[in-house]
Scaffold this motif. Structure first.
Motif, PDB file in Angstrom:
ATOM      1  N   GLU A 372       3.658  31.233  19.214  1.00 15.63           N
ATOM      2  CA  GLU A 372       4.156  30.382  20.663  1.00 15.63           C
ATOM      3  C   GLU A 372       4.010  28.554  20.120  1.00 15.63           C
ATOM      4  O   GLU A 372       5.328  28.267  20.821  1.00 15.63           O
ATOM      5  CB  GLU A 372       3.857  30.713  21.570  1.00 15.63           C
ATOM      6  N   SER A 373       2.836  28.064  19.592  1.00 15.61           N
ATOM      7  CA  SER A 373       2.996  26.650  20.248  1.00 15.61           C
ATOM      8  C   SER A 373       4.190  26.512  19.280  1.00 15.61           C
ATOM      9  O   SER A 373       4.635  25.682  18.614  1.00 15.61           O
ATOM     10  CB  SER A 373       1.842  26.357  19.448  1.00 15.61           C
ATOM     11  N   THR A 374       3.923  26.985  17.333  1.00 16.13           N
ATOM     12  CA  THR A 374       4.397  26.366  16.258  1.00 16.13           C
ATOM     13  C   THR A 374       6.052  26.640  17.006  1.00 16.13           C
ATOM     14  O   THR A 374       7.480  25.871  16.198  1.00 16.13           O
ATOM     15  CB  THR A 374       4.006  27.427  15.765  1.00 16.13           C
ATOM     16  N   LEU A 375       6.287  27.474  17.166  1.00 15.05           N
ATOM     17  CA  LEU A 375       8.297  27.624  17.638  1.00 15.05           C
ATOM     18  C   LEU A 375       8.911  26.625  19.015  1.00 15.05           C
ATOM     19  O   LEU A 375      10.130  26.190  18.366  1.00 15.05           O
ATOM     20  CB  LEU A 375       8.430  28.986  17.847  1.00 15.05           C
ATOM     21  N   SER A 376       8.086  25.820  20.075  1.00 11.44           N
ATOM     22  CA  SER A 376       7.717  25.617  20.726  1.00 11.44           C
ATOM     23  C   SER A 376       8.503  23.750  20.358  1.00 11.44           C
ATOM     24  O   SER A 376       7.561  23.358  19.378  1.00 11.44           O
ATOM     25  CB  SER A 376       7.129  25.639  21.723  1.00 11.44           C
ATOM     26  N   TYR A 414      15.540  18.384  11.971  1.00  6.10           N
ATOM     27  CA  TYR A 414      14.100  19.337  11.576  1.00  6.10           C
ATOM     28  C   TYR A 414      13.323  18.146  12.039  1.00  6.10           C
ATOM     29  O   TYR A 414      12.544  17.054  11.646  1.00  6.10           O
ATOM     30  CB  TYR A 414      14.358  19.808   9.953  1.00  6.10           C
ATOM     31  N   GLY A 415      13.073  18.581  12.994  1.00  4.26           N
ATOM     32  CA  GLY A 415      11.556  18.131  13.175  1.00  4.26           C
ATOM     33  C   GLY A 415      10.385  18.821  13.002  1.00  4.26           C
ATOM     34  O   GLY A 415      10.368  19.438  12.371  1.00  4.26           O
ATOM     35  N   GLN A 416       9.283  18.650  14.322  1.00  4.25           N
ATOM     36  CA  GLN A 416       8.298  19.015  13.366  1.00  4.25           C
ATOM     37  C   GLN A 416       7.923  20.808  13.693  1.00  4.25           C
ATOM     38  O   GLN A 416       7.344  20.876  13.192  1.00  4.25           O
ATOM     39  CB  GLN A 416       7.531  18.106  14.097  1.00  4.25           C
ATOM     40  N   GLY A 417       8.547  20.908  15.014  1.00  2.00           N
ATOM     41  CA  GLY A 417       7.990  21.884  15.725  1.00  2.00           C
ATOM     42  C   GLY A 417       8.929  23.135  14.912  1.00  2.00           C
ATOM     43  O   GLY A 417      10.224  23.067  14.377  1.00  2.00           O
ATOM     44  N   LEU A 418       8.957  24.138  14.697  1.00  4.20           N
ATOM     45  CA  LEU A 418       8.943  25.202  14.080  1.00  4.20           C
ATOM     46  C   LEU A 418      10.383  25.433  13.837  1.00  4.20           C
ATOM     47  O   LEU A 418      11.587  26.239  13.397  1.00  4.20           O
ATOM     48  CB  LEU A 418       7.994  26.237  13.827  1.00  4.20           C
ATOM     49  N   TYR A 431       5.767  27.170   4.483  1.00  5.37           N
ATOM     50  CA  TYR A 431       5.242  28.832   4.980  1.00  5.37           C
ATOM     51  C   TYR A 431       3.824  28.665   4.613  1.00  5.37           C
ATOM     52  O   TYR A 431       3.033  29.917   5.262  1.00  5.37           O
ATOM     53  CB  TYR A 431       6.154  29.696   3.826  1.00  5.37           C
ATOM     54  N   CYS A 432       2.626  28.637   2.835  1.00  6.08           N
ATOM     55  CA  CYS A 432       1.737  28.469   3.012  1.00  6.08           C
ATOM     56  C   CYS A 432       0.754  28.219   4.148  1.00  6.08           C
ATOM     57  O   CYS A 432      -0.121  28.449   4.798  1.00  6.08           O
ATOM     58  CB  CYS A 432       1.392  28.207   1.575  1.00  6.08           C
ATOM     59  N   ASP A 433       0.968  27.077   4.447  1.00  6.93           N
ATOM     60  CA  ASP A 433       0.463  26.840   5.581  1.00  6.93           C
ATOM     61  C   ASP A 433       0.530  27.185   7.285  1.00  6.93           C
ATOM     62  O   ASP A 433      -0.470  27.242   7.792  1.00  6.93           O
ATOM     63  CB  ASP A 433       0.954  24.849   5.406  1.00  6.93           C
ATOM     64  N   LEU A 434       1.031  27.480   6.984  1.00 10.11           N
ATOM     65  CA  LEU A 434       1.678  28.244   8.359  1.00 10.11           C
ATOM     66  C   LEU A 434       0.766  30.016   8.552  1.00 10.11           C
ATOM     67  O   LEU A 434       0.325  30.321   9.255  1.00 10.11           O
ATOM     68  CB  LEU A 434       3.187  29.457   9.247  1.00 10.11           C
ATOM     69  N   VAL A 435       1.104  30.527   7.518  1.00  9.80           N
ATOM     70  CA  VAL A 435       0.186  31.504   7.277  1.00  9.80           C
ATOM     71  C   VAL A 435      -1.770  31.385   7.289  1.00  9.80           C
ATOM     72  O   VAL A 435      -2.737  31.507   7.924  1.00  9.80           O
ATOM     73  CB  VAL A 435       0.145  32.379   5.127  1.00  9.80           C
ATOM     74  N   THR A 436      -1.544  30.074   6.235  1.00  7.12           N
ATOM     75  CA  THR A 436      -3.654  29.216   6.805  1.00  7.12           C
ATOM     76  C   THR A 436      -3.989  29.224   7.904  1.00  7.12           C
ATOM     77  O   THR A 436      -5.189  29.842   8.537  1.00  7.12           O
ATOM     78  CB  THR A 436      -3.778  28.366   5.863  1.00  7.12           C
ATOM     79  N   GLY A 437      -2.985  28.474   9.092  1.00  9.01           N
ATOM     80  CA  GLY A 437      -2.612  28.178  10.184  1.00  9.01           C
ATOM     81  C   GLY A 437      -3.296  29.955  10.882  1.00  9.01           C
ATOM     82  O   GLY A 437      -3.975  29.495  11.932  1.00  9.01           O
ATOM     83  N   TYR A 438      -2.577  30.913  10.784  1.00  5.70           N
ATOM     84  CA  TYR A 438      -1.667  32.103  11.188  1.00  5.70           C
ATOM     85  C   TYR A 438      -3.793  33.181  11.356  1.00  5.70           C
ATOM     86  O   TYR A 438      -4.164  33.111  11.760  1.00  5.70           O
ATOM     87  CB  TYR A 438      -0.996  32.625  11.055  1.00  5.70           C
ATOM     88  N   THR A 439      -3.950  32.355   9.735  1.00  7.31           N
ATOM     89  CA  THR A 439      -4.840  33.788   9.517  1.00  7.31           C
ATOM     90  C   THR A 439      -6.465  33.212  10.108  1.00  7.31           C
ATOM     91  O   THR A 439      -7.199  34.008   9.893  1.00  7.31           O
ATOM     92  CB  THR A 439      -4.845  34.345   7.913  1.00  7.31           C
ATOM     93  N   VAL A 440      -6.955  32.432  10.269  1.00 10.23           N
ATOM     94  CA  VAL A 440      -8.166  32.025  11.523  1.00 10.23           C
ATOM     95  C   VAL A 440      -7.439  32.432  12.396  1.00 10.23           C
ATOM     96  O   VAL A 440      -8.540  31.757  13.300  1.00 10.23           O
ATOM     97  CB  VAL A 440      -8.001  30.399  11.410  1.00 10.23           C
ATOM     98  N   ARG A 441      -6.542  32.894  13.531  1.00  8.27           N
ATOM     99  CA  ARG A 441      -6.873  33.001  14.334  1.00  8.27           C
ATOM    100  C   ARG A 441      -7.159  34.639  15.055  1.00  8.27           C
ATOM    101  O   ARG A 441      -7.747  35.483  14.262  1.00  8.27           O
ATOM    102  CB  ARG A 441      -5.671  32.880  15.127  1.00  8.27           C
ATOM    103  N   ASN A 442      -6.932  34.689  16.411  1.00  9.66           N
ATOM    104  CA  ASN A 442      -8.277  36.191  16.288  1.00  9.66           C
ATOM    105  C   ASN A 442      -7.132  36.985  17.190  1.00  9.66           C
ATOM    106  O   ASN A 442      -6.221  36.688  18.138  1.00  9.66           O
ATOM    107  CB  ASN A 442      -9.036  35.994  17.019  1.00  9.66           C
ATOM    108  N   LEU A 443      -6.551  38.558  16.716  1.00 11.36           N
ATOM    109  CA  LEU A 443      -6.555  38.938  17.159  1.00 11.36           C
ATOM    110  C   LEU A 443      -7.179  40.055  18.230  1.00 11.36           C
ATOM    111  O   LEU A 443      -8.214  40.988  17.450  1.00 11.36           O
ATOM    112  CB  LEU A 443      -5.759  40.081  16.688  1.00 11.36           C
ATOM    113  N   THR A 444      -7.016  40.996  19.141  1.00  8.55           N
ATOM    114  CA  THR A 444      -7.295  41.890  20.295  1.00  8.55           C
ATOM    115  C   THR A 444      -7.368  43.649  19.388  1.00  8.55           C
ATOM    116  O   THR A 444      -8.387  43.937  19.422  1.00  8.55           O
ATOM    117  CB  THR A 444      -7.364  42.128  21.618  1.00  8.55           C
ATOM    118  N   PHE A 445      -6.249  43.376  19.177  1.00  6.49           N
ATOM    119  CA  PHE A 445      -5.913  44.444  18.074  1.00  6.49           C
ATOM    120  C   PHE A 445      -5.604  44.355  17.247  1.00  6.49           C
ATOM    121  O   PHE A 445      -4.207  43.687  16.429  1.00  6.49           O
ATOM    122  CB  PHE A 445      -4.826  45.527  19.001  1.00  6.49           C
TER     123      PHE A 445
END
Length: 772
Positions: A372-376, A414-418, A431-445
């Motif tokens: 949500e933050s990356t796309l805004s 092309y700005g900074q937000g995705l 792409y690699c930076d986005l995956v690395t940033g995402y995989t440190v986040r938590n999921l309830t499910f």
């Protein structure tokens, strides 16, 4: 703005800002301890005698954490305890014997370089480290309380303190309107009104909250109506109203939300208040604008989140709290207060530097909020006691000044937000930076791992031909398979069995790609980032993905076909591409396209043509992520062999290990990076690895290596470690995958590489593989 435009409810929340007595000069007085008096003197500029001074900061020691907890009669000690208790993870808190200090440095005591307020930090530390590492390195608590003194009604703390002016209990709506209008009027082509090729198209119809009618409405996107989106933490509370097949008819009835407001989370109510006060009409909230129990269309609606956030007028970011009942501080009727009044005289609030404040928030740890933050492209961020504006060209806080310049390209699409930052070619590094940033986040499910990333893959599909399959780019499938667990990850990897073993989605924990693998696809020519060791990969396998209906789909893993030799005298470039000389070396040929606009260089203060090492596919057609239509199994033929392995040289403190591969004489011939931590029994039993060859790798070493030892040791350490590799002018190898078999299906255990000469000496066979 009249108060009649405000709506809301006084649902209590855990934020200190809800405690109006903290800002009441007539509030009952409580005992002030010696520690808080020391803090007050330090902030007021009356330096306590025990301050330690260095060239860049002053430090005061405040005793043990247990002391703060024990001082029940001290108002501010208990506020500090409440602060750390409310924002720290359940499993991360200060130990009773942890030492606490107050620190004021170049961001505080010596004033910020760009002006602003003094800042003082309360944090944990460990005396056993000479550098006084913060407590995050010791007991896993990452929180810091950053305070700035407040000037209220013209009264400053002292002449020595630079203060934040806080003249209102409530956030200024005209200020918010001004931020949004300034962005809309001045940032066209970067924050909004993007070109058709770089814009993420909206779906034909949106469900939105009409804050004037207090109900849901269908809004055709062709109407160009402005709407605001919101990013927030759901939390675990049940009973809140959501859009379902059962509630749909009711929620589309005028005033239905007003009648159900006791079941609407406070954060959503406050967001509706802000939208109405800014004289806007529509708000998009996931729980009310996506039909939650319509399984057939849920995946499609989740994919549309990319366009929803990218095309919003702006996104409200509710970065405080653990759930949706936290609310937006400073939005009526929830006034903000001065939470810390040391000695009853020195008034302070949390530092309005949201960049650091969001680092420790629950919102910043959630996987869903990452996309949500990356796309805004434009964000209005509520956190602590302040609100901030962030877009592609400016950052604003309530002091009225720019917090910092993001450095967005003034001339580019092309700005900074995705939401507007996707270059029109496959950018593997992004792409690699986005995956690395995402995989440190938590999921309830854990089953949401793909869904919570699908909006990002949808946005990136406008750059990557063929889109994505279970998180990996189809166009660069060979390279995508070479992901590894990051060496410094704090969470041990565990298998997600609902996703394929060959994808990073199949494992928890931080994921990354080594620089050498990214170099396998590095089309953009940036002189200072060009690797001194050019690397090339060539696929060895024709991949086929198995759909749920049993049909096979060929994976178009064709990246290698674009890497042509620009020195070829018979070279025929694709239409629209032309040869050019690189900026610093006339002998180095590059290409440039007439479809790519020049970019602005902030250092050189001028425009420059974007140059490429080879022609790349431009502006591929965006595609939806259809991973849910596939079984997760791959079918292919591959060359395989079994090689002796032993415990490697480089492994981290968590037990994740690199296995050395050796020939019959014990000579090193390769290495494997394992997926997960191995216990002692597994390490001792890992005597043989069955490997399959994925791709062929080639790197030129025929230059004086001493100039680039640091880079070589990082990318290909083996050529400097082993005598039989030190004399090579070019290093050829095979990228391989270690597999294990369960009921006739192979599963990934790790990836690595094997020296070409040694691979060819192995007893290799060609086999059919089903990779699960």
């Amino acid at each position: 703005m009249s108060s009649s435009k405000w709506m809301g409810t006084s649902v209590p929340g855990p934020n200190l800002a809800d405690r109006s007595d903290l800002d009441n000069d007539n509030a009952p007085t409580t005992e002030t301890c010696d520690v808080c008096r020391k803090i007050a003197h330090a902030i007021a500029g009356n330096e306590p005698k025990d301050a330690q001074t260095s060239s860049y900061e002053k430090i005061w020691y405040l005793g043990l954490w247990q002391g703060f907890s024990d001082r029940k009669q001290c108002h501010d000690c208990q506020n500090i305890v409440q602060f750390f208790g409310s924002c720290a993870d359940d499993k991360r808190s200060f130990s009773p014997t942890c030492s606490i200090r107050l620190r004021g440095g170049w961001r505080g005591w010596k004033r910020r370089p760009r002006g602003g307020c003094d800042t003082f930090t309360i944090e944990g530390f460990c005396k056993s480290f000479q550098t006084f590492d913060t407590i995050s390195q010791i007991c896993g608590c990452y929180q810091q309380l950053r305070l700035v003194p407040v000037e209220k009604n013209g009264t400053q703390v002292s002449e020595n303190a630079r203060c934040l002016s806080l003249t209102s209990e409530f956030i200024s709506i005209p200020l918010l309107i001004g931020w949004a209008q300034q962005c809309h009027e001045e940032h066209g082509g970067v924050c909004h009104d993007l070109t058709e090729r770089s814009r993420i198209s909206l779906p034909s119809d949106l469900i939105l909250i009409d804050v004037r009618k207090s109900c849901l409405v269908h809004v055709p996107t062709v109407s160009s109506e402005r709407y605001v989106a919101i990013s927030y933490v759901w939390g675990k509370k049940s009973g809140d109203i959501r859009l379902t097949m059962k509630t749909r008819d009711f929620l589309f009835t005028e005033n239905s939300l007003m009648r159900m407001k006791e079941r609407i989370p406070r954060t959503i109510q406050d967001a509706m208040t802000v939208v109405a006060a800014m004289e806007l009409q529509y708000l998009w909230v996931d729980r009310l604008c996506i039909i939650q129990d319509q399984k057939e269309g849920l995946n499609q609606q989740l994919h549309q989140m990319a366009s929803v956030y990218a095309n919003s007028y702006f996104t409200i970011v509710a970065a405080d709290g653990r759930d949706a009942d936290q609310g937006l501080t400073g939005v009526k009727p929830h006034g903000r207060s001065i939470a810390f009044q040391f000695s009853g005289e020195v008034k302070t609030v949390e530092d309005p530097d949201y960049i650091r404040r969001t680092d420790g928030s629950v919102w910043n740890t959630r996987a869903w909020t990452f996309q949500e933050s990356t796309l805004s492209l434009k964000q209005m961020i509520f956190i602590g006691s302040s609100v901030y504006w962030r877009c592609q060209k400016m950052d604003k806080d309530e002091t009225g000044g720019d917090m910092f310049r993001l450095g967005a390209d003034n001339s580019s699409d092309y700005g900074q937000g995705l939401g507007g930052a996707c270059p029109p070619w496959p950018n593997l590094e992004r792409y690699c930076d986005l995956v690395t940033g995402y995989t440190v986040r938590n999921l309830t499910f854990e089953t949401d791992a793909l869904r919570a990333f699908s909006a990002i893959t949808t946005a990136l599909s406008g750059s990557f031909p063929g889109g994505f399959l279970f998180g990996l780019p189809v166009f660069l499938f060979d390279i995508g398979l070479l992901w590894t667990g990051a060496p410094d990850r704090l969470v041990l990897a565990k298998r997600r069995k609902s996703f394929p073993s060959w994808s990073w989605l199949g494992w928890t924990g931080r994921t990354t790609w080594d620089v050498k693998y990214e170099a396998g696809w590095s089309p953009l020519h940036v002189v200072w980032r060009q690797s001194p060791y050019p690397t090339n990969f060539k696929p060895l396998i024709d991949w086929h993905a198995i759909r749920l209906d049993g049909m096979r789909t060929t994976i178009d893993n064709s990246y290698h076909s674009y890497k042509i030799d620009l020195r070829d005298p018979d070279l025929c470039l694709p239409t629209g591409w032309s040869l050019a000389n690189s900026g610093c070396d006339e002998k180095t040929l590059v290409v440039q396209s007439d479809q790519i606009r020049p970019r602005w260089d902030y250092d050189a203060k001028g425009y420059y043509e974007q140059q490429f090492n080879f022609p790349v596919p431009l502006f591929p057609s965006p595609t939806d992520d259809e991973s849910h239509l596939f079984s997760g199994k791959l079918e292919f033929q591959a060359e395989t062999c079994t090689i002796t392995c032993s415990r490697g040289h480089d492994y981290d403190v968590h037990g994740r290990i690199f296995l050395d591969l050796c020939d019959d004489s014990g000579r090193w011939i390769g290495a494997i990076d394992t997926n997960e931590v191995m216990n002692d029994e597994e390490r001792s039993g890992a005597n043989y690895c069955q490997l399959i060859g994925l791709s062929y790798g080639h790197v030129l070493l025929g230059i004086p290596r001493v100039q680039y030892d640091h880079r070589l040791q990082k990318d290909f350490p083996e050529v400097e470690m082993y005598d039989h590799l030190k004399t090579l002018k070019e290093y050829n190898f095979y990228n391989v995958m270690w597999i294990e078999w369960i009921d006739g299906v192979a599963y990934r255990k790790g990836v690595g590489r094997v020296w070409e000469e040694a691979w060819k000496l192995q007893n290799r066979t060609m086999i059919d593989v089903v990779l699960g």
